[in-house]
Design a protein around this motif. Structure first.
Motif, PDB file in Angstrom:
ATOM      1  N   GLY A   1       0.825  -1.191   0.000  1.00 16.06           N
ATOM      2  CA  GLY A   1       0.000   0.000   0.000  1.00 16.06           C
ATOM      3  C   GLY A   1       0.863   1.247   0.000  1.00 16.06           C
ATOM      4  O   GLY A   1       2.083   1.169   0.177  1.00 16.06           O
ATOM      5  N   ALA A   2       0.238   2.392  -0.194  1.00 14.74           N
ATOM      6  CA  ALA A   2       0.972   3.652  -0.132  1.00 14.74           C
ATOM      7  C   ALA A   2       1.133   4.106   1.311  1.00 14.74           C
ATOM      8  O   ALA A   2       2.212   4.513   1.730  1.00 14.74           O
ATOM      9  CB  ALA A   2       0.248   4.723  -0.931  1.00 14.74           C
ATOM     10  N   HIS A   3       0.043   4.019   2.091  1.00 14.83           N
ATOM     11  CA  HIS A   3       0.009   4.557   3.442  1.00 14.83           C
ATOM     12  C   HIS A   3      -0.133   3.449   4.488  1.00 14.83           C
ATOM     13  O   HIS A   3      -0.456   2.305   4.155  1.00 14.83           O
ATOM     14  CB  HIS A   3      -1.163   5.528   3.590  1.00 14.83           C
TER      15      HIS A   3
ATOM     16  N   CYS B   1      -3.741  -1.170   3.598  1.00 17.67           N
ATOM     17  CA  CYS B   1      -4.031  -2.606   3.706  1.00 17.67           C
ATOM     18  C   CYS B   1      -5.052  -2.908   4.809  1.00 17.67           C
ATOM     19  O   CYS B   1      -5.982  -3.686   4.588  1.00 17.67           O
ATOM     20  CB  CYS B   1      -2.750  -3.397   3.924  1.00 17.67           C
ATOM     21  N   PRO B   2      -4.925  -2.297   6.016  1.00 16.39           N
ATOM     22  CA  PRO B   2      -5.945  -2.532   7.039  1.00 16.39           C
ATOM     23  C   PRO B   2      -7.336  -2.043   6.647  1.00 16.39           C
ATOM     24  O   PRO B   2      -8.322  -2.522   7.195  1.00 16.39           O
ATOM     25  CB  PRO B   2      -5.404  -1.758   8.252  1.00 16.39           C
ATOM     26  N   PHE B   3      -7.422  -1.088   5.710  1.00 18.05           N
ATOM     27  CA  PHE B   3      -8.731  -0.701   5.197  1.00 18.05           C
ATOM     28  C   PHE B   3      -9.155  -1.598   4.050  1.00 18.05           C
ATOM     29  O   PHE B   3     -10.299  -2.058   3.999  1.00 18.05           O
ATOM     30  CB  PHE B   3      -8.737   0.747   4.709  1.00 18.05           C
ATOM     31  N   GLY B   4      -8.260  -1.864   3.128  1.00 20.38           N
ATOM     32  CA  GLY B   4      -8.631  -2.560   1.902  1.00 20.38           C
ATOM     33  C   GLY B   4      -8.957  -4.026   2.081  1.00 20.38           C
ATOM     34  O   GLY B   4      -9.978  -4.514   1.575  1.00 20.38           O
ATOM     35  N   ILE B   5      -8.095  -4.763   2.797  1.00 19.42           N
ATOM     36  CA  ILE B   5      -8.265  -6.223   2.870  1.00 19.42           C
ATOM     37  C   ILE B   5      -7.958  -6.785   4.260  1.00 19.42           C
ATOM     38  O   ILE B   5      -7.314  -7.822   4.381  1.00 19.42           O
ATOM     39  CB  ILE B   5      -7.371  -6.937   1.828  1.00 19.42           C
TER      40      ILE B   5
ATOM     41  N   ASP C   1     -12.134  -3.909  14.005  1.00 22.67           N
ATOM     42  CA  ASP C   1     -11.400  -3.379  15.150  1.00 22.67           C
ATOM     43  C   ASP C   1      -9.969  -2.994  14.761  1.00 22.67           C
ATOM     44  O   ASP C   1      -9.424  -2.003  15.258  1.00 22.67           O
ATOM     45  CB  ASP C   1     -11.365  -4.401  16.289  1.00 22.67           C
ATOM     46  N   TRP C   2      -9.355  -3.787  13.896  1.00 20.46           N
ATOM     47  CA  TRP C   2      -7.997  -3.478  13.421  1.00 20.46           C
ATOM     48  C   TRP C   2      -7.981  -2.081  12.786  1.00 20.46           C
ATOM     49  O   TRP C   2      -7.156  -1.238  13.136  1.00 20.46           O
ATOM     50  CB  TRP C   2      -7.578  -4.543  12.419  1.00 20.46           C
ATOM     51  N   LEU C   3      -8.938  -1.830  11.894  1.00 23.63           N
ATOM     52  CA  LEU C   3      -9.026  -0.534  11.245  1.00 23.63           C
ATOM     53  C   LEU C   3      -9.323   0.560  12.265  1.00 23.63           C
ATOM     54  O   LEU C   3      -8.729   1.650  12.219  1.00 23.63           O
ATOM     55  CB  LEU C   3     -10.112  -0.564  10.169  1.00 23.63           C
TER      56      LEU C   3
END
Length: 232
Positions: free
Chosen positions: A9-11, A15-19, A175-177
């Motif tokens: 990912g860039a930021h 990844c925690p948002f996308g997948i 929760d991770w996000l």
């Protein structure tokens, strides 16, 4: 032997948002899960000003709690581009991690950082051996590569062809996000009060789930066509 997943990912939060559900599913199957944030210098980002190092260390700690390793490259937002240096830096990570499966940002996006990161990931995953400083360095392309999206306010024209049921992983995924969002805001995470990023992700996961006939799903797009056994 356990297989390895690399998500680029860039930021810190792409990844925690996308997948996140897919990543947690891999962790549960004893995969090694490595995340790469190409941006690792947040000193020019106003929401985290004065706490850039705290964001890096906090993100790594949170990811570790969920079974993932987070790596950062030294670039800053809007201050990196597709060039020999950056291509080589991402390729070095791919060569070191040796992923069996990789996830990369969808290339068409309203955020310039995402588009640059996607192009760097594409080069490193497919042709990384050509840009390494040491051409003799061992390099293995991942067997499968998938693109993931970054939500409706960023991604343009994303049409997934692979859906993953993440209903079982969903409580941990959201929760991770949320913990990542709380870290940015320097707040204690409250699971009962969802941030806007969590609300967006939940709506998207429900929509993907309705498409696939499950409660929550994440959707990706395979870069190439892979044969599937339909009679199981």
């Amino acid at each position: 032997m356990a297989k390895t997943i690399l998500a680029i990912g860039a930021h810190y939060d792409d990844c925690p948002f996308g997948i996140p559900g897919i990543l947690l599913k891999a962790v549960r199957k004893n995969y090694r899960v490595v995340l790469l944030s190409i941006i690792g210098d947040y000193t020019n980002w106003k929401p985290i000003r004065g706490r850039a190092e705290e964001l890096i260390k906090g993100t790594q700690a949170i990811c570790q709690e969920y079974g993932a390793e987070m790596r950062f490259l030294p670039y800053a937002s809007m201050r990196y581009d597709v060039n020999q240096e950056t291509k080589r830096a991402v390729a070095e990570v791919v060569a070191d991690v040796k992923p069996d499966i990789a996830f990369n940002l969808w290339p068409h996006d309203r955020h310039a950082d995402h588009e640059v990161a996607s192009q760097l990931g594409k080069v490193a995953l497919a042709h990384g051996d050509r840009v390494l400083a040491n051409p003799q360095q061992a390099f293995r392309r991942p067997g499968r590569v998938y693109s993931y999206d970054n939500g409706p306010r960023h991604t343009i024209g994303f049409e997934p062809n692979t859906f993953v049921d993440v209903s079982d992983e969903w409580p941990q995924a959201i929760d991770w996000l949320g913990r990542q969002m709380a870290l940015v805001r320097n707040e204690k995470y409250d699971a009962t009060n969802k941030y806007s990023a969590q609300q967006t992700k939940e709506n998207l996961a429900r929509y993907r789930g309705m498409t696939a006939g499950v409660k929550y799903a994440e959707a990706v797009r395979s870069i190439q066509e892979y044969p599937r056994e339909i009679f199981t």
